[in-house]
Design a protein around this motif. Structure first.
Motif, PDB file in Angstrom:
ATOM      1  N   ARG A   1      -4.579 -16.123  -4.453  1.00 34.19           N
ATOM      2  CA  ARG A   1      -5.936 -16.336  -3.963  1.00 34.19           C
ATOM      3  C   ARG A   1      -6.150 -17.776  -3.478  1.00 34.19           C
ATOM      4  N   LEU A   2      -5.559 -18.743  -4.203  1.00 33.04           N
ATOM      5  CA  LEU A   2      -5.718 -20.149  -3.803  1.00 33.04           C
ATOM      6  C   LEU A   2      -5.144 -20.393  -2.406  1.00 33.04           C
TER       7      LEU A   2
ATOM      8  N   SER B   1      -0.259 -12.586  16.961  1.00 29.93           N
ATOM      9  CA  SER B   1       0.151 -11.442  16.153  1.00 29.93           C
ATOM     10  C   SER B   1       1.264 -11.858  15.183  1.00 29.93           C
ATOM     11  N   PHE B   2       2.243 -12.609  15.687  1.00 31.35           N
ATOM     12  CA  PHE B   2       3.315 -13.117  14.829  1.00 31.35           C
ATOM     13  C   PHE B   2       2.749 -14.040  13.748  1.00 31.35           C
ATOM     14  N   THR B   3       1.842 -14.947  14.157  1.00 35.06           N
ATOM     15  CA  THR B   3       1.326 -15.947  13.223  1.00 35.06           C
ATOM     16  C   THR B   3       0.463 -15.309  12.148  1.00 35.06           C
ATOM     17  N   LEU B   4      -0.309 -14.300  12.531  1.00 36.23           N
ATOM     18  CA  LEU B   4      -1.126 -13.605  11.532  1.00 36.23           C
ATOM     19  C   LEU B   4      -0.225 -12.986  10.463  1.00 36.23           C
ATOM     20  N   ASP B   5       0.837 -12.299  10.873  1.00 37.80           N
ATOM     21  CA  ASP B   5       1.767 -11.713   9.896  1.00 37.80           C
ATOM     22  C   ASP B   5       2.382 -12.787   8.999  1.00 37.80           C
ATOM     23  N   LEU B   6       2.718 -13.916   9.613  1.00 38.41           N
ATOM     24  CA  LEU B   6       3.325 -15.020   8.867  1.00 38.41           C
ATOM     25  C   LEU B   6       2.379 -15.509   7.767  1.00 38.41           C
ATOM     26  N   VAL B   7       1.114 -15.693   8.129  1.00 32.41           N
ATOM     27  CA  VAL B   7       0.126 -16.199   7.173  1.00 32.41           C
ATOM     28  C   VAL B   7      -0.136 -15.145   6.100  1.00 32.41           C
ATOM     29  N   LEU B   8      -0.259 -13.883   6.513  1.00 39.91           N
ATOM     30  CA  LEU B   8      -0.487 -12.806   5.538  1.00 39.91           C
ATOM     31  C   LEU B   8       0.701 -12.688   4.577  1.00 39.91           C
ATOM     32  N   ASP B   9       1.914 -12.887   5.102  1.00 38.91           N
ATOM     33  CA  ASP B   9       3.123 -12.768   4.263  1.00 38.91           C
ATOM     34  C   ASP B   9       3.277 -13.926   3.284  1.00 38.91           C
ATOM     35  N   HIS B  10       2.931 -15.138   3.727  1.00 45.42           N
ATOM     36  CA  HIS B  10       3.293 -16.320   2.946  1.00 45.42           C
ATOM     37  C   HIS B  10       2.178 -16.858   2.061  1.00 45.42           C
ATOM     38  N   CYS B  11       0.961 -16.375   2.229  1.00 46.61           N
ATOM     39  CA  CYS B  11      -0.130 -16.771   1.317  1.00 46.61           C
ATOM     40  C   CYS B  11      -0.341 -15.613   0.353  1.00 46.61           C
ATOM     41  N   ARG B  12       0.252 -15.687  -0.817  1.00 46.18           N
ATOM     42  CA  ARG B  12       0.283 -14.519  -1.697  1.00 46.18           C
ATOM     43  C   ARG B  12      -0.728 -14.597  -2.825  1.00 46.18           C
TER      44      ARG B  12
ATOM     45  N   GLN C   1      -4.634 -18.135  -0.119  1.00 46.46           N
ATOM     46  CA  GLN C   1      -5.434 -17.383   0.860  1.00 46.46           C
ATOM     47  C   GLN C   1      -6.706 -18.145   1.218  1.00 46.46           C
ATOM     48  N   GLU C   2      -7.363 -18.688   0.199  1.00 48.44           N
ATOM     49  CA  GLU C   2      -8.601 -19.443   0.457  1.00 48.44           C
ATOM     50  C   GLU C   2      -8.296 -20.691   1.286  1.00 48.44           C
ATOM     51  N   ALA C   3      -7.154 -21.335   1.000  1.00 41.09           N
ATOM     52  CA  ALA C   3      -6.775 -22.532   1.764  1.00 41.09           C
ATOM     53  C   ALA C   3      -6.510 -22.168   3.224  1.00 41.09           C
ATOM     54  N   ALA C   4      -5.918 -21.000   3.472  1.00 40.43           N
ATOM     55  CA  ALA C   4      -5.637 -20.574   4.848  1.00 40.43           C
ATOM     56  C   ALA C   4      -6.943 -20.277   5.593  1.00 40.43           C
ATOM     57  N   ILE C   5      -7.878 -19.638   4.898  1.00 39.01           N
ATOM     58  CA  ILE C   5      -9.180 -19.345   5.531  1.00 39.01           C
ATOM     59  C   ILE C   5      -9.899 -20.657   5.850  1.00 39.01           C
ATOM     60  N   ALA C   6      -9.820 -21.608   4.921  1.00 33.60           N
ATOM     61  CA  ALA C   6     -10.443 -22.922   5.152  1.00 33.60           C
ATOM     62  C   ALA C   6      -9.758 -23.660   6.303  1.00 33.60           C
ATOM     63  N   ALA C   7      -8.442 -23.492   6.434  1.00 36.68           N
ATOM     64  CA  ALA C   7      -7.715 -24.148   7.533  1.00 36.68           C
ATOM     65  C   ALA C   7      -8.191 -23.611   8.881  1.00 36.68           C
ATOM     66  N   LEU C   8      -8.421 -22.308   8.945  1.00 34.29           N
ATOM     67  CA  LEU C   8      -8.892 -21.715  10.195  1.00 34.29           C
ATOM     68  C   LEU C   8     -10.335 -22.148  10.485  1.00 34.29           C
TER      69      LEU C   8
ATOM     70  N   LEU D   1      -6.613 -11.484  -2.625  1.00 32.06           N
ATOM     71  CA  LEU D   1      -7.164 -10.488  -1.703  1.00 32.06           C
ATOM     72  C   LEU D   1      -6.046  -9.537  -1.288  1.00 32.06           C
ATOM     73  N   THR D   2      -6.376  -8.302  -1.012  1.00 27.53           N
ATOM     74  CA  THR D   2      -5.387  -7.400  -0.413  1.00 27.53           C
ATOM     75  C   THR D   2      -5.072  -7.926   0.988  1.00 27.53           C
ATOM     76  N   ARG D   3      -3.982  -7.437   1.544  1.00 26.12           N
ATOM     77  CA  ARG D   3      -3.599  -7.865   2.895  1.00 26.12           C
ATOM     78  C   ARG D   3      -4.734  -7.603   3.894  1.00 26.12           C
ATOM     79  N   ASP D   4      -5.366  -6.431   3.772  1.00 25.22           N
ATOM     80  CA  ASP D   4      -6.452  -6.093   4.702  1.00 25.22           C
ATOM     81  C   ASP D   4      -7.674  -6.982   4.494  1.00 25.22           C
ATOM     82  N   GLU D   5      -8.009  -7.244   3.228  1.00 24.57           N
ATOM     83  CA  GLU D   5      -9.163  -8.113   2.948  1.00 24.57           C
ATOM     84  C   GLU D   5      -8.914  -9.528   3.474  1.00 24.57           C
ATOM     85  N   PHE D   6      -7.679  -9.998   3.284  1.00 23.90           N
ATOM     86  CA  PHE D   6      -7.322 -11.350   3.738  1.00 23.90           C
ATOM     87  C   PHE D   6      -7.389 -11.425   5.269  1.00 23.90           C
TER      88      PHE D   6
END
Lengths: 238, 238
Positions: free
Chosen positions: B207-208, B194-205, B210-217, B3-8
């Motif tokens: 699709r797998l 705000s810090f944590t969102l940037d961290l997650v967006l930066d470190h989940c590069r 990203q999907e795992a991060a969405i599932a974690a939330l 996903l793009t950063r915005d989509e994620f």
């Protein structure tokens, strides 16, 4: 029957007979008999231990339900990782001072490119497995046993003091600026180990817990010893 | 494809539809329809979550090999547990200020003896299991997924602000001194999230990740929701 507080303390101190100051590699290192290559191998392999310390300490905190213990143990992470850079335009640009930064300075002082240390290319499998075993132990055992394993700090201040004196004498090619890690750490370790000893004495109240704490400290001595076995053996093969 | 950063970011924000502000118990609580007993049950069951937060955050740090992330995440432990008392004759006598101390004040403000909260006698099994599941998740998953689970903080500041306003209006018997936890926490959560969102967006590069991060939330939203299910269900049986 539970050991008395004095008996328990004495049994913990007795594990000093297994401490790595007596390992043949350390004896030779302090006597001036290590080659620059061996000395650099010691520094790069110890780096992995340094790099894992904060995760090990966080694992102890993660297992500890007592806020007053967590608060105190937290200082170990700040000591090693440095404190959070102040917010502002400079935030994050300079590496905060701390144990990791001091170990990077030690690497430079013994003639290593810090990158060849931090990328772990020279990390020996035996040293890696020993350090990983320590982190895993702290993740998977009660916090007080993780604290007991840290009690090698009862033995380390004198050993660090001797190390700096021996290295200054025998390895004059090492830039003394590299000794900041040891010189900063010695007084901190004395305070930490005194606190940690009381903590372990206070929280291990029955014989089973006391024996487990003594075994944890013996295990930790084995971890350090195994690191030196790996370093020494690699030297023999060269 | 990643996903793009915005989509994620949008996919993470979309999990807000599962956030517990929409749980029937919270809706009723904020509308003034909760009994004092239900309100106290909410406070004592949330205490267990509060009491486990620092261990959860330490587990994230224990899994994180990046000093710059550990340094920042450490502030969460100090916020919750308070900072180490200064050395000296008074050391350890007063409980350091922090989230736990503020929650004890909230307990007193709603008419609870803090001891009947901290000894967990009123803790509902469903709430305990939900909180334990969260701590276990953070212990056993990559640190960035633990961080992603913390992103319910994207949704919590407005919910906390509404809570304080609703409670002041509908439950005037609650001592307003009890609201310190929320009032202190709201600006901190805005900065943390705000810090944590940037961290997650930066470190989940990929699709797998990203999907795992969405599932974690999503999982974390389920944790909070299940706590309220337990509280609401216990109320139905009375």
């Amino acid at each position: 029957m539970a050991l008395t507080r004095d008996e328990f303390a004495a049994a913990l101190y007795a594990q000093g007979s297994r401490y790595w100051d007596k390992h043949p590699f350390h004896v030779r290192l302090h006597a001036g008999g290590a080659s620059p290559e061996e000395l650099r191998s010691w520094v790069v392999n110890r780096w992995y231990y340094q790099a894992c310390l904060s995760q090990k300490n966080a694992a102890i905190i993660a297992n500890c339900p007592l806020p007053e213990v967590r608060r105190r143990w937290l200082a170990r992470l700040s000591f090693q990782d440095g404190t959070q850079p102040a917010a502002g335009p400079q935030a994050g640009i300079t590496e905060p001072a701390g144990g990791l930064a001091d170990w990077l300075a030690l690497a430079a002082a013994v003639g290593l490119d810090p990158a060849e240390m931090t990328d772990l290319r020279h990390l020996l499998p035996g040293a890696r497995f020993a350090v990983d075993a320590y982190v895993t132990f702290c993740r998977t055992h009660d916090w007080v046993l993780g604290a007991a394993a840290a009690l090698t700090e009862l033995f380390s201040p004198d050993h660090m003091r001797d190390r700096v004196a021996a290295w200054r004498q025998h390895y004059p090619w090492i830039d003394p600026a590299g000794y900041a890690y040891f010189e900063t750490r010695i007084p901190v370790v004395r305070a930490d180990s005194s606190f940690t000893l009381d903590l372990v004495l206070d929280h291990c109240r029955n014989r089973l817990q006391q024996e487990a704490a003594i075994a944890a400290l013996a295990f930790k001595c084995d971890v350090l010893w195994a690191m030196l076995d790996a370093i020494e053996h690699a030297g023999c093969r060269r």
